[in-house]
Design an enzyme around this catalytic site. Structure first.
Site, PDB file in Angstrom:
ATOM      1  N   SER A 165       0.804  -1.225   0.000  1.00  0.00           N
ATOM      2  CA  SER A 165       0.000   0.000   0.000  1.00  0.00           C
ATOM      3  C   SER A 165       0.837   1.274   0.000  1.00  0.00           C
ATOM      4  CB  SER A 165      -0.949   0.031   1.204  1.00  0.00           C
ATOM      5  OG  SER A 165      -0.253   0.325   2.389  1.00  0.00           O
TER       6      SER A 165
ATOM      7  N   LYS B 281       1.201   4.335   7.061  1.00  0.00           N
ATOM      8  CA  LYS B 281       0.392   5.193   6.198  1.00  0.00           C
ATOM      9  C   LYS B 281       0.805   6.652   6.331  1.00  0.00           C
ATOM     10  CE  LYS B 281      -2.656   2.115   4.634  1.00  0.00           C
ATOM     11  NZ  LYS B 281      -1.843   0.936   5.001  1.00  0.00           N
TER      12      LYS B 281
END
Length: 205
Positions: A123, A164
């Site tokens: 990701s 993230k």
């Protein structure tokens, strides 16, 4: 990481290596060939490239020739930065709870309390962080001072940790991937614990 002690260096190779340790310790990224030339007082890139090849052959660095920014240090001996487990670059996974191995980096990095996590998932690929990389993170004591978009390891109690981009908007935190295939994770701020912010990426070859 090297599996044996690096080979001895010549004085010229040692001069460049010591400068690289200082530069990367201060700037958290590798320098350009031109910057190395200037630091060593050279007018041609050839001697720098030769020294880099020898440093790589002797186990002190990894480097993709022609791409100075790929340079990573290997030879700095210390008691090591702990690799505490894995962090998801996808969904959420169970958090780390023990030390699995240690990364041998310059002692100056340890003074900041850095720790490492192995990345699981893709990701964060658009931030040049791939599955299997080890991310080095600095503990965060005051998440309110984080700049928007800082890459962090965030803990969601009962769910796990994830790597993230961090964004806070009032009482809400958004954990945003660097891959359009993943939707942002939006949570109440009180449910998110920021464990650390990204300092460097260690790609083992």
């Amino acid at each position: 990481m090297p599996q044996s002690l690096p080979s001895a260096l010549t004085s010229a190779q040692q001069e460049l290596y010591d400068w690289l340790v200082d530069y990367i310790g201060q700037h958290r990224h590798s320098p350009s060939i031109r910057q190395m030339m200037q630091a060593m007082g050279l007018r041609s890139p050839a001697p720098i490239q030769s020294r880099l090849r020898h440093l790589q052959q002797k186990g002190w660095i990894t480097w993709q020739e022609g791409q100075a920014r790929t340079l990573q240090l290997l030879g700095a001996a210390s008691s090591g930065i702990p690799v505490l487990g894995s962090v998801a670059a996808g969904g959420l996974v169970e958090t780390f709870d023990d030390v699995q191995e240690r990364l041998d980096l310059a002692p100056l990095l340890e003074t900041r309390g850095l720790f490492g996590l192995t990345v699981n998932g893709d990701s964060m690929v658009d931030a040049h962080i791939a599955d299997g990389d080890v991310v080095l993170l600095e503990p965060v004591t005051d998440p309110a001072r984080l700049r928007a978009g800082t890459i962090v390891s965030a803990l969601v109690p009962g769910s796990g940790t994830t790597l993230k981009h961090f964004h806070r908007n009032g009482a809400t935190v958004t954990l945003e991937a660097a891959n359009p295939a993943y939707e942002p994770i939006v949570l109440p701020a009180e449910q998110v614990t920021v464990q650390g912010k990204l300092v460097a990426v260690w790609r083992q070859v």
